[in-house]
Design a protein around this motif. Structure first.
Motif: not given
Length: 626
Positions: A550-553, A571-581
């Motif tokens: 996830g984004a925090r990870h 990092q941008q991909r993970i940030n935009l993924a939300g619950d599907t991170a």
């Protein structure tokens, strides 16, 4: 009457074929497995004679007396201790009668061997029988075998204890000093005796004890015994070698003990043994007159060449290899250039291992090659990992890699822990410095160390794997560890990292596991710089892949964990993924592995927070490169 050509002179004229399994044939004739087969020499001599006839007519040149267990200890179990002389002398008489009869009818001389097996009672220090007691019991049986009707040779076979067979040979030299002696040991599936002696040590000890012929019998099938015999011959090239294998490993079918190796297979191996220079060739458990007949036919076909492949050990000049372990699965796959996937796992906090074993089974079903067990990751207290390695290998047959940090261990503990791991068949190691204790649960715990990773790799590969400890003392048997080292391909100072890697390679490292990589360009840059300094990097590298959760990870790893640099695009991909991170993290890991194939030899997956199912999903997209 004995053959006119002395036994040892006959061996110089070519391979001599012996008989097969007396016990197997007597059992097939109706004798119960718990009966005293040796006593049949008196109560049912026709049964024994029939077996001798069958083997002689099949082409055997040597018949062993039916006296394998006719010593005081074993006969006493059947209430027959007072029949030692009668049973042994009857055994010699029956074998001699058949040998003489067939010699007269065929014109081919047949030798008679007095067969002697282990006492059936363990010698000190593994049991209560003292060496002088064993010597006396062996003398008693040998006297009965050589007087009044002598044998041509004594065969000590199926022994597991070098101390015991040494007493048997000593007794033979005392009672019948001029009688030839064949001394044969049996080995377990790991090519060692039950007390851990390798073929090298066995060969040396048997010759030192005074045996004229040394060898191996029983154990497994012909393939295993060929391997062992080759090492014995390399150790003692002037001593004749005897090989008498079982007809494969026994199986129980419908209550009967069955042996799978066919007579034709034994015929092929008879030629192989002959061509390897084996002097005495025969059969042990499960070998029938049909096996001996096929061996005789094969040996008599002069133009016949071996059609089986004998896995000969690689010898250095005239010296046999110090170790006889089969290579680990990791070593085999590294040598074959296979793309390897391994997954890091953490041992449990407590002593129950069911969950970690269940997770390992999930990974096995997903297709990973092996799992890595970390040791006190982040300096947090956990179960020692070699216990988990052993349990995973033993229970689900998935090979493991043991993380072995040098921090917190002195040289005594380092070597003791390594020997313990090897005893549990944990032979793949990943040597690292380890996390400092001040970051973990016990910040005041000592974390001193006596050796750095490159020094430990050298100690393992050049000392333990050569049969010595760090002080130069023998450890009895060489270890056979496969050793990996740590590598940071994204280091800021590549030249310094390459210098450290070179020390590890020179120490004997077999592979490297890297820190987490999120940018394939860093791998390319490292390999390019290494090649500029030292030529192409030949050490197999498994690149570290950490799927983001996830984004925090991702933010924590990028900002707080030294050595991890996550590109902005990821990092941008993970940030935009939300619950599907987590799904996005898996996809990124899959893409990285795809891009890295051809640059590295494998992936080292490090699923976060014990989410081993993420590693299993990553495996779905991994395709072996052509």
């Amino acid at each position: 009457m004995s053959p006119t050509i002395p036994f040892l002179i006959r061996l110089k004229q070519g391979a001599l074929l012996t008989d097969g399994a007396m016990g197997t044939m007597l059992h097939q004739s109706g004798a119960k497995l718990d009966a005293c087969f040796d006593e049949l020499n008196i109560s049912a001599p026709q049964r024994v004679t029939a077996v001798h006839h069958a083997f002689a007519e099949a082409g055997a040149e040597l018949l062993e007396t039916n006296t394998f267990s006719a010593n005081r200890f074993k006969l006493a179990e059947h209430g027959l201790a007072d029949q030692i002389v009668a049973i042994n002398q009857a055994g010699v008489r029956l074998a001699r009668e058949v040998a003489d009869e067939v010699t007269v009818s065929s014109g081919k001389p047949i030798y008679v061997a007095g067969a002697i097996g282990p006492l059936g009672a363990r010698l000190a220090p593994y049991g209560r029988v003292q060496p002088e007691q064993a010597f006396a019991v062996f003398c008693e049986q040998i006297v009965a075998l050589v007087k009044p009707l002598p044998v041509d040779v004594l065969v000590f076979e199926t022994f597991t204890d070098l101390n015991e067979i040494a007493q048997a040979i000593k007794a033979a030299r005392s009672v019948a000093p001029n009688l030839p002696v064949i001394a044969s040991m049996t080995f377990t599936r790991d090519d060692r005796t039950v007390y851990g002696d390798a073929p090298r040590e066995v060969a040396n000890a048997l010759v030192a004890a005074g045996a004229d012929v040394i060898g191996v019998n029983c154990s497994g099938g012909p393939s295993q015994l060929a391997r062992i015999a080759l090492i014995m011959r390399a150790v003692e090239p002037e001593t004749p070698i005897s090989v008498m294998p079982n007809a494969g490993f026994p199986e129980t079918v419908a209550g009967r003990v069955m042996y799978p190796a066919t007579p034709e297979y034994f015929g092929d191996y008879a030629v192989a043994f002959r061509d390897l220079g084996i002097a005495v060739i025969g059969g042990c458990c499960g070998t029938s007159p049909n096996h001996i007949h096929e061996m005789r036919k094969a040996l008599d076909t002069l133009e016949r060449t071996q059609s089986v492949v004998v896995a000969a050990p690689i010898l250095n000049g005239h010296e046999p290899p110090l170790a006889l372990e089969q290579p680990t699965e990791l070593a085999t796959k590294l040598a074959a250039g296979k793309f390897i996937v391994t997954v890091e796992m953490a041992p449990p906090h407590g002593f129950t291992t069911q969950k970690v074993i269940a997770s390992a089974r999930l990974l096995q079903e997903a297709g990973v090659d092996m799992v890595n067990l970390s040791d006190s990751p982040m300096a947090r207290m956990r179960m020692s990992p070699w216990a988990v390695c052993h349990l995973i290998q033993d229970q689900i047959k998935l090979q493991t890699v043991l993380h072995f940090p040098t921090r917190g261990r002195n040289l005594l503990r380092v070597q003791g822990d390594l020997l313990a791991a090897h005893a549990l068949n944990v032979r793949n190691l990943f040597v690292v410095m380890g996390d400092p204790t001040h970051i973990g649960d016990y910040p005041k715990a000592h974390d001193n160390y006596d050796v750095v990773p490159s020094g430990l790799i050298k100690l393992i590969k050049q000392n333990l794997n050569a049969g010595m400890d760090q002080a130069g003392n023998s450890i009895g048997q060489p270890t056979s560890f496969v050793v990996g080292c740590a590598l940071n391909m994204g280091a800021q100072d590549l030249d310094a990292e390459i210098k450290t890697l070179q020390k590890k390679i020179e120490a004997g490292a077999d592979f490297a596991l890297t820190q987490t990589i999120f940018d394939p360009a860093k791998v390319e840059a490292f390999r390019k710089r290494y090649e500029e300094l030292h030529g192409p990097l030949k050490l197999p590298v498994l690149v570290g892949i950490l799927p983001l959760y996830g984004a925090r990870h991702a933010a924590f790893l990028h900002n707080e964990v030294p050595g991890i640099d996550i590109p902005d695009s990821i990092q941008q991909r993970i940030n935009l993924a939300g619950d599907t991170a987590p799904k996005t993290g898996i996809a990124i890991a899959q893409e990285l592995i795809h891009d890295l194939q051809g640059l590295v030899q494998g992936a080292y997956l490090m699923p976060p927070f014990g989410k081993y199912e993420m590693a299993a999903e990553i495996m779905d997209s991994i395709v072996q490169p052509v």
